[in-house]
Design an enzyme around this catalytic site. Sequence first.
Site, short mmCIF file in Angstrom:
data_model
loop_
_atom_site.label_atom_id
_atom_site.label_comp_id
_atom_site.label_asym_id
_atom_site.label_seq_id
_atom_site.Cartn_x
_atom_site.Cartn_y
_atom_site.Cartn_z
N LEU A 102 0.84 -1.21 0.00
CA LEU A 102 0.00 0.00 0.00
C LEU A 102 0.87 1.26 0.00
O LEU A 102 0.46 2.31 0.48
CB LEU A 102 -0.91 -0.01 1.24
CG LEU A 102 -1.98 -1.10 1.27
CD1 LEU A 102 -2.54 -1.29 2.67
CD2 LEU A 102 -3.11 -0.77 0.30
N ALA A 111 5.44 6.03 1.93
CA ALA A 111 4.95 6.88 3.02
C ALA A 111 6.10 7.21 3.98
O ALA A 111 6.24 8.36 4.42
CB ALA A 111 3.81 6.18 3.75
N ASP A 148 4.08 6.29 -6.30
CA ASP A 148 3.74 6.21 -4.88
C ASP A 148 4.08 7.49 -4.14
O ASP A 148 3.27 8.03 -3.38
CB ASP A 148 4.47 5.03 -4.22
CG ASP A 148 3.90 3.69 -4.65
OD1 ASP A 148 3.14 3.66 -5.63
OD2 ASP A 148 4.23 2.67 -4.01
#
Length: 351
Positions: A119, A124, A170
Site C-alpha cells: 500500500l 509513506a 507512490d
Amino acid sequence: MNVISIKIPVKITLFGEHAVVYNKPAIASTIPVFINILGRSIKEKKLIIEFNDINIPTKKVVLDKITNTYVLVPNEIYISRFISYIATGLDICKNELQITDEGGYEIRIESTLPIGAGLGTSAAISVGTIALCVLLSYNKDVEDPSIRKIIALLAWKTEQKVQGMASPMDTFTITYGGLRYIKPWIPEAEYINSPNQLNIIVGYTPKKFTTAELVKNVKNLKVKEEKIIEKLLDIIGEIVEEARDAIIKNDVERLGTLMNVNHGVLEALGIVSLDHSYIIKTLIAAGALGAKTSGAGGGGAFIALAKNKIHATLLKNIAEALGARIVAMELYEKGFIINNDSSRVLKDLIV
Ligand code: PMV
C-alpha cells in the site's frame, strides 16, 4: 528542541502498476489509513528510531552516523529495509538541500500496517522522512507547491536508491493526495475530479516478495520476451487512459471491466499470487464490477469495485472469510499533513 509530527496516508494503485516503471501513465489514490512520523533534530551524531508498530518486535534502534552515512546495525535484518528508507532519505535530503548541520535525528514511526502490505508503506516512510528533514531545517510552509514538489522529488529519489528501480507514482500520490493521474515522464500527479465516491474495498494478504524483487521479475521477463512484454505494457497504458475517461464520466461498469482487464495483464506479467487469483475471481463471482491486484503483487494489496455500499460490505465479508484484511472502503482526498497537536507530541516523544 522543536518536534514535528506528520500524518501520512498510504495509497492504492487503481490502474497501471509495473507499466508506470516504464514511463506509462497510472492512476493511484491515497486512502484513509495512516502512518505517523514524529521527529526532532538532536546534537549527537546519531539516528535514533523508535517503532511504535504492532508488526515490529524491535522497539528502538540507535545508529551511529559516520561522515554522511548512517551505518546499519547488522543484526537488525528484520527492520533494516525499513531503516534504510529513513537513513537514505535523510542523507539525500541533507546532500541535495546542502544542510550542513552536523547533528542527528530522533524519529518515531507509528503504524499498524506491515512493512510490505503493498500500500505504498515504504513511499509513506520516504515522504515522511523528507518532509521531516525539510521542516526541521527550514521552517517552510509545506502547502507551498514548490516545497511539496521538492518533497515528492526527494522521496522518489530515496525509493529509487533503496529499491534500484521505482516510478514516481507512490511518492507523488502520497505527497499530493486524492485520486491522481500519474505522468512519470514529467513527473507529475494530475488531480482527477471523480464526480462520485467509488464504492470500493481495499485489502491485502501477506506479501511474499519485496517490491524490488517483483519489479525485477518483470524486468527479467521483458529481457526474455521483449516484444510481447512491451505490447502488454502499452496495453496497460491504454487501459489507464480509458479508465481516466470512465472515472470522469462516472461510468463505473466500464471502470470495473477495465479493472478486470488490467488484472488479467498483471497475471500475464506473472506477479499475481495464487491467493489473489482466488480472491479476485471469488469477488467477481459475487458481483464485483471489477477487481484486481494493486501495486507490486506477490500477494499484497488488492482493490474491488462494488455496485453500492451494501454490496461493498458483502464483498468485504467474503474477502475477510478468504483470509484478507480489509483496510479501507473509500478513497482519501489529501496527502500528508502536519499534526498540530504539539502537546501530545511533546509529552509522548522518546527522550
Ligand atoms: O506495491 P507497492 O505499493 O510498493 O507499489 C509498487 C508499484 C510498482 O509500479 C510495481 C513499482 C513502482 O515503482 O511504481
